[in-house]
Design a protein around this motif. Structure first.
Motif, PDB file in Angstrom:
ATOM      1  N   TYR A   1     -13.829  -1.679   0.301  1.00  0.00           N
ATOM      2  CA  TYR A   1     -12.363  -1.160   0.121  1.00  0.00           C
ATOM      3  C   TYR A   1     -11.599  -2.141   1.191  1.00  0.00           C
ATOM      4  O   TYR A   1     -12.157  -2.619   2.375  1.00  0.00           O
ATOM      5  CB  TYR A   1     -12.173   0.155   0.411  1.00  0.00           C
ATOM      6  N   TYR A   2     -10.371  -2.382   0.875  1.00  0.00           N
ATOM      7  CA  TYR A   2      -9.743  -3.278   1.733  1.00  0.00           C
ATOM      8  C   TYR A   2      -8.109  -2.982   1.304  1.00  0.00           C
ATOM      9  O   TYR A   2      -7.771  -2.501   0.436  1.00  0.00           O
ATOM     10  CB  TYR A   2      -9.957  -4.793   1.662  1.00  0.00           C
TER      11      TYR A   2
ATOM     12  N   GLU B   1       0.693  -1.275   0.058  1.00  0.00           N
ATOM     13  CA  GLU B   1       0.078  -0.175  -0.240  1.00  0.00           C
ATOM     14  C   GLU B   1       1.103   1.162  -0.003  1.00  0.00           C
ATOM     15  O   GLU B   1       0.603   2.219  -0.774  1.00  0.00           O
ATOM     16  CB  GLU B   1      -0.855  -0.063   1.365  1.00  0.00           C
TER      17      GLU B   1
ATOM     18  N   THR C   1      -4.152  -5.135   1.935  1.00  0.00           N
ATOM     19  CA  THR C   1      -3.243  -6.447   1.690  1.00  0.00           C
ATOM     20  C   THR C   1      -3.788  -7.234   2.966  1.00  0.00           C
ATOM     21  O   THR C   1      -3.763  -6.857   4.187  1.00  0.00           O
ATOM     22  CB  THR C   1      -1.691  -6.295   1.637  1.00  0.00           C
TER      23      THR C   1
ATOM     24  N   GLU D   1      -9.845  -2.758  -9.121  1.00  0.00           N
ATOM     25  CA  GLU D   1      -9.134  -4.106  -8.626  1.00  0.00           C
ATOM     26  C   GLU D   1      -7.626  -3.654  -8.835  1.00  0.00           C
ATOM     27  O   GLU D   1      -7.110  -2.989  -9.345  1.00  0.00           O
ATOM     28  CB  GLU D   1      -9.481  -5.370  -9.262  1.00  0.00           C
TER      29      GLU D   1
ATOM     30  N   CYS E   1      -8.831  -0.571  -3.648  1.00  0.00           N
ATOM     31  CA  CYS E   1      -7.737  -1.026  -2.729  1.00  0.00           C
ATOM     32  C   CYS E   1      -7.074  -0.018  -2.152  1.00  0.00           C
ATOM     33  O   CYS E   1      -6.641   0.961  -2.869  1.00  0.00           O
ATOM     34  CB  CYS E   1      -6.830  -2.081  -3.389  1.00  0.00           C
TER      35      CYS E   1
END
Length: 697
Positions: free
Chosen positions: A311-312, A222, A314, A365, A270
């Protein structure tokens, strides 16, 4: 939910009541942790003592996180300090620590016994959700997690056992369903819940400390993608966002749906891509759409296996996610299924005006993350045959309720994908190449694909054969056209709802669709499959398996849980021919076939989807190709049941399986008189007018 449609006075009273409960239960947790006036867990049996002390310690860590957020201490920390803080929040499930964590069902069962170990491992994972509740200031959710922990402690302290613990956890899930499921519904529909939107639109994105405001696990992945995007010129970011938002707009345009009637867009992404998402949010606003951003759920009643929606960041531990994919099997029965569905109905009815304004999802994605081959642990929960039927019913009915309020005929979507630094040293080159893929010449591909569709429209069947050890031998039946001059069987898919461009697809006729589909190696959502196969009879999956494990039983279970989504059988909902040979060339050049998301992988060969058709819940909407012909192959013998028995028409899933060009021998169309049209031979396009596609091969 707390605070929704309450007067200021009512809201204040509610918050005071919750805070009193919170303070009361925290006092007991401090005692259990040994941080109070007595030894706490000395009163409980030794096998359980370690679980309660360690879990209480974790709860207090989440509580301190909440206090540090509320006091502003987190906002004053440096990037390095926030990194260390984030690592502490997730240290119990990362690396080797997971082997000795109660989140690991194998360890929990070893220490606590099979049934109680599984239950307390689930409880520990549910309590881990307190990290994100603290980040969002959701005190009620933190409180009920603390209370169920203390309740279970009390049961075992009083000499109770597994049956009493199971009952307590069951009613925790059931009783609070009207809070947890209702709040999830509000997250999906109500722009007033702007936690993530505020981060994206209000943060200094050059200051990477913003990533730690989410409460998600933040890896180097991220941080690196955020740094990289910050290094790009504004015009590149704007163009990336425009490809995404214009694809969304074009989807409505091609479907002849009036986007101006809609108010909201469901934005999924992400962590690390906030700079692009911020530009997209502004572009959506110019279309008259307010973006709704929400987190992938952490509590059991809202999770769906390993699928992340929202949303997320790793995953801190993919094996941990996999170990808990079937936790609902510890509790699922008919009453719990109906409880969740009833709350969903009430929640949607309460917000039906917001639901009517939802235009559909816009998904960004990523690909390139480390691949994951799961370990099947006998200690992990599973589903009984009866529960699998209940689960399928739950998924089908949930989908039906959703589309009852978010009209499938009036919605669209778009999906786009970009690589992340974890893909390796060629990241920047692959990123640039992906931007090129996402912006290929629609006119050129449109003409080539139209040529292919004109040939396929003459056929009643298509044969697909594998080579080089691939055992695929399939016959796909196609619908008949009543008016070939104005109708077509295949959609000419360009860069709109499904980016990048590069496929023609149809809904097969089930009767007459038969044979064997085989792929030697495939990755779907990070999960690896070796020698994946399906046997098809009259369009329905009759048997399946893979060679990823030492036993056929384990391989079959993996396929059933992931691709089949717990169903024993599914129809072939889609047959498509991918034409994006540029994507294939990129994957081959950089050796990243195993890293591609389905979104790109499906364009690199013929693919077959099991589950609902591509037109699920939107079959009545008229759809046209660029040449003006109407696409009429939208239903099959299962989906048409929507007119007589809607509960039997949909499965709530659609998973693509791609046969790559290097395993593909032939694709041949067969006319009703038995004559044949060769589309692909020896893995190359041979139909006149499609040879352009071979340049990239």
């Amino acid at each position: 939910m707390v605070g929704e449609k309450m007067s200021e006075q009512e809201y204040g009273q509610e918050q005071t009541f919750v805070e009193e409960r919170y303070r009361l239960v925290l006092g007991r947790i401090k005692e259990i942790a040994g941080d109070g006036r007595d030894a706490g867990t000395e009163e409980i049996n030794a096998p359980h003592r370690d679980f309660f002390r360690r879990t209480a310690a974790f709860i207090l860590t989440a509580v301190r996180y909440n206090e540090d957020r509320r006091s502003g201490r987190l906002a004053q920390m440096s990037l390095e300090e926030l990194q260390q803080y984030n690592e502490r929040l997730y240290e119990d499930i990362t690396g080797g620590a997971y082997d000795y964590s109660y989140a690991n069902p194998a360890y929990a069962v070893k220490r606590l016994g099979t049934e109680l170990g599984r239950l307390l491992s689930f409880l520990y994972m549910e309590i881990r959700g307190m990290i994100v509740y603290a980040a969002e200031g959701r005190l009620f959710d933190m409180t009920i997690c603390c209370e169920i922990f203390v309740e279970v402690y009390g049961i075992l302290e009083d000499g109770g056992g597994e049956p009493e613990v199971r009952k307590a956890l069951y009613y925790f899930l059931s009783d609070y369903c009207d809070v947890t499921v209702d709040y999830r519904n509000r997250e999906l529909l109500d722009p007033a819940l702007s936690f993530a939107t505020d981060i994206v639109t209000g943060s200094d994105l050059e200051d990477l400390r913003y990533l730690y405001r989410y409460g998600e696990y933040v890896s180097e992945n991220e941080l690196e993608i955020a740094r990289y995007l910050n290094s790009l010129p504004e015009e590149t970011i704007t163009a990336m966002a425009s490809t995404y938002t214009e694809g969304y707009r074009k989807g409505f345009e091609l479907a002849h749906v009036d986007l101006s009637k809609k108010q909201f867009v469901d934005v999924r992404y992400c962590l690390g891509f906030e700079r692009v998402i911020r530009a997209a949010v502004r572009q959506f606003e110019q279309m008259g759409l307010k973006a709704i951003l929400y987190r992938s759920p952490v509590n059991l009643m809202n999770r769906r296996d390993n699928v992340k929606i929202g949303y997320y960041g790793t995953s801190p531990n993919q094996q941990c996610d996999y170990d808990h994919r079937c936790d609902l099997g510890l509790f699922l029965d008919g009453d719990l299924k109906e409880r969740k569905l009833s709350v969903m109905r009430v929640a949607f009815e309460k917000r039906k005006e917001l639901a009517a304004g939802m235009a559909g999802p816009a998904v960004m994605e990523t690909f390139g993350e480390e691949n994951f081959i799961p370990v099947n642990k006998p200690e992990a929960p599973g589903y009984s045959e009866g529960q699998l039927k209940l689960l399928a019913q739950l998924q089908q009915e949930s989908t039906r309720i959703t589309y009852q309020y978010i009209n499938g005929e009036e919605r669209s979507f778009t999906i786009i994908s970009y690589p992340v630094p974890a893909i390796g040293r060629d990241f920047e080159e692959i990123f640039a190449e992906t931007i090129r893929l996402n912006n290929l010449d629609c006119k050129l591909y449109g003409q080539v694909q139209e040529t292919m569709i004109q040939a396929l429209d003459q056929c009643e069947q298509v044969e697909i054969r594998g080579r080089e050890g691939n055992e695929t031998c399939l016959t796909v039946a196609l619908m008949n056209l009543e008016e070939p001059a104005v109708q077509t069987k295949f959609e000419n898919c360009l860069a709109d709802v499904n980016i990048p461009l590069g496929e023609v697809f149809t809904s097969p006729v089930l009767k007459g669709t038969k044979g064997r589909l085989h792929v030697k190696e495939l990755y779907i959502e990070g999960l690896g499959y070796k020698d994946l196969w399906f046997r098809i009879e009259d369009g329905m999956v009759r048997d399946f398996g893979c060679g990823s494990f030492s036993t056929a039983e384990e391989g079959k279970r993996l396929v059933q849980e992931t691709i089949m989504h717990h169903h024993q059988t599914l129809p072939m909902g889609e047959f498509a021919i991918g034409t994006n040979t540029a994507a294939y060339r990129m994957a081959k050049k950089y050796g990243i076939f195993d890293k591609l998301k389905i979104l790109i992988a499906e364009k690199t060969g013929p693919h077959f989807a099991f589950g609902d058709t591509c037109y699920s819940n939107g079959e009545e909407r008229r759809v046209f190709n660029p040449d003006g012909k109407e696409i009429v192959a939208k239903d099959n013998e299962i989906s048409i049941l929507r007119k007589t028995n809607p509960k039997e028409a949909y499965f709530g899933c659609h998973t693509d399986i791609t046969l790559p060009y290097d395993e593909l021998d032939t694709i041949t169309g067969i006319r009703d008189d038995g004559s044949r049209i060769e589309i692909v031979k020896g893995g190359k396009f041979v139909l006149p007018g499609t040879e352009e596609l071979n340049k990239e091969l």
